[in-house]
Design an enzyme around this catalytic site. Structure first.
Site, PDB file in Angstrom:
ATOM      1  CE  LYS A 191     -34.947   3.720 -30.200  1.00  0.00           C
ATOM      2  NZ  LYS A 191     -34.351   3.518 -31.485  1.00  0.00           N
TER       3      LYS A 191
HETATM    4  C1  PLP Z   1     -34.562   3.386 -32.997  1.00  0.00           C
HETATM    5  C2  PLP Z   1     -34.979   2.158 -33.703  1.00  0.00           C
HETATM    6  C3  PLP Z   1     -34.216   1.598 -34.728  1.00  0.00           C
HETATM    7  C4  PLP Z   1     -33.032   2.276 -35.319  1.00  0.00           C
HETATM    8  O1  PLP Z   1     -32.061   2.585 -34.399  1.00  0.00           O
HETATM    9  P1  PLP Z   1     -30.867   3.575 -34.850  1.00  0.00           P
HETATM   10  O2  PLP Z   1     -29.805   3.291 -33.846  1.00  0.00           O
HETATM   11  O3  PLP Z   1     -31.431   4.964 -34.747  1.00  0.00           O
HETATM   12  O4  PLP Z   1     -30.486   3.212 -36.225  1.00  0.00           O
HETATM   13  C5  PLP Z   1     -34.601   0.394 -35.270  1.00  0.00           C
HETATM   14  N1  PLP Z   1     -35.711  -0.227 -34.846  1.00  0.00           N
HETATM   15  C6  PLP Z   1     -36.496   0.289 -33.879  1.00  0.00           C
HETATM   16  C7  PLP Z   1     -37.702  -0.475 -33.449  1.00  0.00           C
HETATM   17  C8  PLP Z   1     -36.171   1.509 -33.294  1.00  0.00           C
HETATM   18  O5  PLP Z   1     -36.959   2.036 -32.358  1.00  0.00           O
END
Ligand code: PLP
Length: 389
Positions: A191
């Site tokens: 991210k």
């Molecule tokens: C990565 C992601 C999540 C989940 O994030 P985590 O921290 O891995 O639980 C939720 N929604 C979207 C759109 C994502 O890309």
């Protein structure tokens, strides 16, 4: 068989971890306190400062999935309720609704932005609907004025999935401060900043924050670090609910403190790559990704290229060609309506989601991360110009 590429593999995503993060993690490891403690508290405070809204409660969690689950739980979502979200997302956005025994209503996207279409949200509302979860896809803000207007008119809660959206602005205000019941950010490895695994739930609602904090740690009414550092004997606590184990470690928070300080620089570095891609690909049979409205910030978590209808090459063939040239690519996302669980539970057909489906069949995410160089971008462009030019 073509020759293997002599160049090193160019991955689709890579985190950027500097000496500051490493020193802070080492300091945490030496400190004797590795789970949720002083650094998690500092990280929460720093996050609130970053968002610039003193009324916000910031609650660090071990994933965005956990944060979304906590937010919906605190809002009282449960069996018999419905929550509306987009089919064009990762399963985490929707699965948290099922954790609580409520049902998911998936709707299609606006093909221009790839974000949830507010008109379709409104059309999907039933007497059972309790909440809407917009996703700021790729980091581009969803149409929040329209979503908040619909929510206000129908008495619904809004929980923003901001997993891609740090830092994103919507009409000049940062996502996280837009006044939804809660907004949840992700610090997963790929991210816009990372704590390895982690997330942040932000809310202005003091009661929601209180509930989420209790449920974050087993339903205990007092956190472990408070008890550890109390000046009086502090072995006593009470369990007030069957909570979860969703707290962020201080090891993760140590990373987060320094990643947060760099998150705008990371976005700037990705934007430079995006500009290079946009210039170099504009004349190919493709649709470039939508940009933010003038004056708004887009953190470019993903660069999602769509092949034009007239493009003679398939998406899969383009990804193949990139892989043969030692370049990673991905697809965000296989829409939920195509996955067996969601398809079968709600008897979903692609024809119900024409825009998501059309985009899915033509889209690929190009390599994009802060440490990428313009020479790396040119390598990707070179292959695309060969296959598509
Ligand atoms: C990565 C992601 C999540 C989940 O994030 P985590 O921290 O891995 O639980 C939720 N929604 C979207 C759109 C994502 O890309």
């Amino acid at each position: 068989m073509s020759e293997p590429s002599p160049l090193p593999f160019l991955p689709f995503a890579l985190p950027e971890i500097g000496d500051e993060e490493i020193a802070e993690v080492v300091d945490t490891l030496r400190s004797g306190w590795v789970t949720t403690g002083p650094k998690a508290k500092r990280f929460e405070a720093a996050f609130g400062e970053f968002l610039g809204d003193p009324a916000l409660h910031c609650i660090a969690v071990n994933s965005a999935t956990a944060g979304l689950h906590l937010a919906l739980e605190a809002l009282g979502i449960g069996p018999g309720d419905e929550v509306i979200t987009t089919t064009h997302t990762f399963t985490a956005t929707a699965e948290v609704v099922r954790y609580l025994g409520a049902d998911v209503k998936l709707v299609d996207i606006d093909p221009a932005t790839l974000n949830i279409d507010p008109a379709l949200v409104e059309a999907a509302i039933t007497p059972k609907t309790k909440a809407i979860i917009p996703v700021h896809y790729a980091g581009l803000a969803a149409d929040m004025d329209a979503i908040h207007a619909i929510a206000a008119q129908h008495g619904l809660q809004v929980v923003e999935d901001a997993a891609h959206a740090l830092p994103t602005t919507y009409k000049g205000r940062l996502v996280g401060t837009l006044g939804s019941a809660a907004t949840v950010f992700s610090f997963y490895a790929n991210k816009t900043m990372t704590t390895g695994e982690g997330g942040m739930l932000v809310t202005r609602d003091a009661k929601l924050a209180e509930r989420a904090k209790v449920m974050r740690l087993h339903g205990i009414n007092r956190d472990a670090f408070d008890r550890f550092t109390a000046k009086v004997p502090s072995w006593y606590y009470e369990i007030v609910a069957p909570g979860f184990k969703y707290n962020l470690t201080d090891i993760g928070a140590a990373l987060g403190l320094h990643q947060l300080a760099k998150v705008r620089r990371f976005a700037d570095a990705r934007r430079a790559v995006v500009e290079r891609y946009n210039e170099a690909l504009a004349d190919l049979p493709v649709m470039l990704p939508p940009d933010a409205l003038p004056g708004d910030e887009h953190p470019w978590h993903l660069y999602v290229l769509r092949l034009a209808d007239a493009c003679p090459v398939s998406r899969d063939a383009v990804i193949e060609a990139l892989f043969r040239a030692g370049i990673g690519a991905s697809v965000h996302y296989i829409p939920l309506h195509l996955h067996p669980y969601w398809r079968d539970r709600y008897d979903l057909k692609p024809a119900q989601f024409p825009h998501s489906h059309h985009a899915y069949e033509r889209m690929l995410s190009l390599p994009l991360y802060s440490r990428m160089t313009l020479a790396d971008a040119d390598r990707v462009v070179g292959v695309l110009r060969q296959v598509l030019g």
